[in-house]
Design an enzyme around this catalytic site. Sequence first.
Site, PDB file in Angstrom:
ATOM      1  N   SER A  31      -8.990  -7.155   6.327  1.00 52.92           N
ATOM      2  CA  SER A  31      -9.681  -6.363   5.080  1.00 52.92           C
ATOM      3  C   SER A  31      -9.847  -6.918   4.084  1.00 52.92           C
ATOM      4  CB  SER A  31      -9.049  -4.944   4.987  1.00 52.92           C
ATOM      5  OG  SER A  31      -9.598  -4.454   3.707  1.00 52.92           O
ATOM      6  N   HIS A  58     -13.434  -7.155   7.739  1.00 49.53           N
ATOM      7  CA  HIS A  58     -13.814  -5.534   7.331  1.00 49.53           C
ATOM      8  C   HIS A  58     -14.022  -5.572   5.812  1.00 49.53           C
ATOM      9  CE1 HIS A  58     -12.719  -1.329   8.330  1.00 49.53           C
ATOM     10  NE2 HIS A  58     -12.164  -1.280   6.788  1.00 49.53           N
ATOM     11  N   ASP A  93     -14.586  -3.112   2.781  1.00 48.69           N
ATOM     12  CA  ASP A  93     -14.306  -1.529   2.464  1.00 48.69           C
ATOM     13  C   ASP A  93     -15.232  -1.258   1.287  1.00 48.69           C
ATOM     14  OD1 ASP A  93     -12.396  -0.595   4.128  1.00 48.69           O
ATOM     15  OD2 ASP A  93     -11.141  -2.312   3.656  1.00 48.69           O
ATOM     16  N   MET A 117     -16.003   1.471  -1.424  1.00 46.00           N
ATOM     17  CA  MET A 117     -15.571   2.784  -2.060  1.00 46.00           C
ATOM     18  C   MET A 117     -16.235   2.972  -3.336  1.00 46.00           C
ATOM     19  SD  MET A 117     -11.461   2.082  -2.120  1.00 46.00           S
ATOM     20  CE  MET A 117     -10.593   1.437  -0.297  1.00 46.00           C
ATOM     21  N   HIS A 164     -17.137  -0.604   6.218  1.00 47.00           N
ATOM     22  CA  HIS A 164     -16.496   0.639   6.300  1.00 47.00           C
ATOM     23  C   HIS A 164     -16.880   1.462   4.851  1.00 47.00           C
ATOM     24  CE1 HIS A 164     -12.384   3.113   6.104  1.00 47.00           C
ATOM     25  NE2 HIS A 164     -13.436   3.767   6.124  1.00 47.00           N
ATOM     26  N   MET A 217     -16.897   4.197   2.565  1.00 44.50           N
ATOM     27  CA  MET A 217     -16.073   5.424   1.831  1.00 44.50           C
ATOM     28  C   MET A 217     -16.924   5.857   0.556  1.00 44.50           C
ATOM     29  SD  MET A 217     -12.466   3.764   2.487  1.00 44.50           S
ATOM     30  CE  MET A 217     -13.203   2.276   2.562  1.00 44.50           C
ATOM     31  N   MET A 276      -8.342   6.359  10.582  1.00 36.57           N
ATOM     32  CA  MET A 276      -7.907   5.742   9.593  1.00 36.57           C
ATOM     33  C   MET A 276      -6.304   6.177   9.705  1.00 36.57           C
ATOM     34  SD  MET A 276      -9.820   4.592   7.292  1.00 36.57           S
ATOM     35  CE  MET A 276      -8.529   4.155   6.101  1.00 36.57           C
ATOM     36  N   ASP A 303      -7.269   1.250  11.038  1.00 40.97           N
ATOM     37  CA  ASP A 303      -7.194   1.033   9.761  1.00 40.97           C
ATOM     38  C   ASP A 303      -6.357   1.640   8.761  1.00 40.97           C
ATOM     39  OD1 ASP A 303      -8.102  -0.026   7.346  1.00 40.97           O
ATOM     40  OD2 ASP A 303      -9.873   0.948   7.078  1.00 40.97           O
ATOM     41  N   GLY A 304      -5.272   0.925   8.378  1.00 42.65           N
ATOM     42  CA  GLY A 304      -4.244   1.157   7.546  1.00 42.65           C
ATOM     43  C   GLY A 304      -2.920   1.155   7.758  1.00 42.65           C
TER      44      GLY A 304
HETATM   45  C1  DX5 Z   1      -7.983   1.973   3.096  1.00 44.00           C
HETATM   46  C2  DX5 Z   1      -9.235   0.572   3.554  1.00 44.00           C
HETATM   47  C3  DX5 Z   1      -8.235  -0.319   4.470  1.00 44.00           C
HETATM   48  C4  DX5 Z   1      -7.396  -1.116   3.644  1.00 44.00           C
HETATM   49  C5  DX5 Z   1      -6.330  -1.256   4.852  1.00 44.00           C
HETATM   50  O1  DX5 Z   1      -9.161   2.796   2.486  1.00 44.00           O
HETATM   51  O2  DX5 Z   1     -10.038   1.478   4.411  1.00 44.00           O
HETATM   52  O3  DX5 Z   1      -9.174  -1.159   5.127  1.00 44.00           O
HETATM   53  O4  DX5 Z   1      -7.989  -2.284   3.286  1.00 44.00           O
HETATM   54  O5  DX5 Z   1      -5.144  -1.998   3.829  1.00 44.00           O
HETATM   55  P1  DX5 Z   1      -3.913  -2.215   4.666  1.00 44.00           P
HETATM   56  O6  DX5 Z   1      -4.080  -3.290   5.852  1.00 44.00           O
HETATM   57  O7  DX5 Z   1      -3.143  -3.102   3.405  1.00 44.00           O
HETATM   58  O8  DX5 Z   1      -3.159  -1.003   4.916  1.00 44.00           O
HETATM   59 ZN    ZN Z   2     -11.365   0.178   5.734  1.00 47.35          ZN
END
Ligand code: DX5
Ligand code: ZN
Length: 228
Positions: free
Chosen positions: A9, A34, A36, A38, A68, A70, A139, A177-178
């Site tokens: 990510s 990946h 992200d 937001m 991804h 969000m 998640m 993920d996470g």
């Molecule tokens: C959180 C993201 C993840 C995040 C994961 O909302 O969707 O992709 O970057 O980070 P780590 O691997 O540090 O938990």
């Molecule tokens: Zn993600």
Amino acid sequence: MSEFFIAPSILSADFARLGQEVDDVLASGADMVHFDVMDNHYVPNLTIGPLVCEALRNHGVTAPIDVHLMVRPVDRIIPDFAAAGASYITFHPEGSEHIDRTLGLIHEQGCKAGLVFNPATPLDYLDYVIDKVDMVLLMSVNPGFGGQSFIPSSLKKLEFARQRIKQSGREIRLEIDGGVKVDNIGAIAAAGADTFVAGSAIFGAAQEADPHRYESVIQAMRERLAAI
Ligand code: DX5
Ligand code: ZN
């Protein structure tokens, strides 16, 4: 489709040097990027949009980009990400008024489509649309931030998701993920995941300016995966 994919990510990458960071993590053995997105609305953080995805493609990134989303609402931005070079586009059912329509929109735009499940979101959303899904993303933290701890109940949920995918008879990637680290990736794979997002575990691992600096952590993850 049992091949394991490691998807760093870029949320935890150095954004001031993003092109180089992505080059380096791919040179270090990652399978896909990946990405992200937001919106400070669906989740309480704000990150990157289609311009950055397009910039990575223009920079020369050819690996799959796993977007991804969000964001809420989600439909307006999907064609922009498809045009920007997204490979997968995944979204949270809570971000769409019409989930079946959004999955269709992603496919019409030439991308693979996926549904994302927050830790407390039931898998039931898959009941009537699993035939339109190319990826299920669970998640294992609440979305919005990198560096959080893996929520243990995600392992049981992975098993349930894997059962549903098996029953469907379709080729669907099961992504987690996470909070994925070297120490828990084996248990996560054993529970059924085949695609592993890792942000802080990979980008937090090394500081020196070596293009292969992420290799040791990615290799360590692959060794744990090979052992299951
Ligand atoms: C959180 C993201 C993840 C995040 C994961 O909302 O969707 O992709 O970057 O980070 P780590 O691997 O540090 O938990
Ligand atoms: Zn993600």
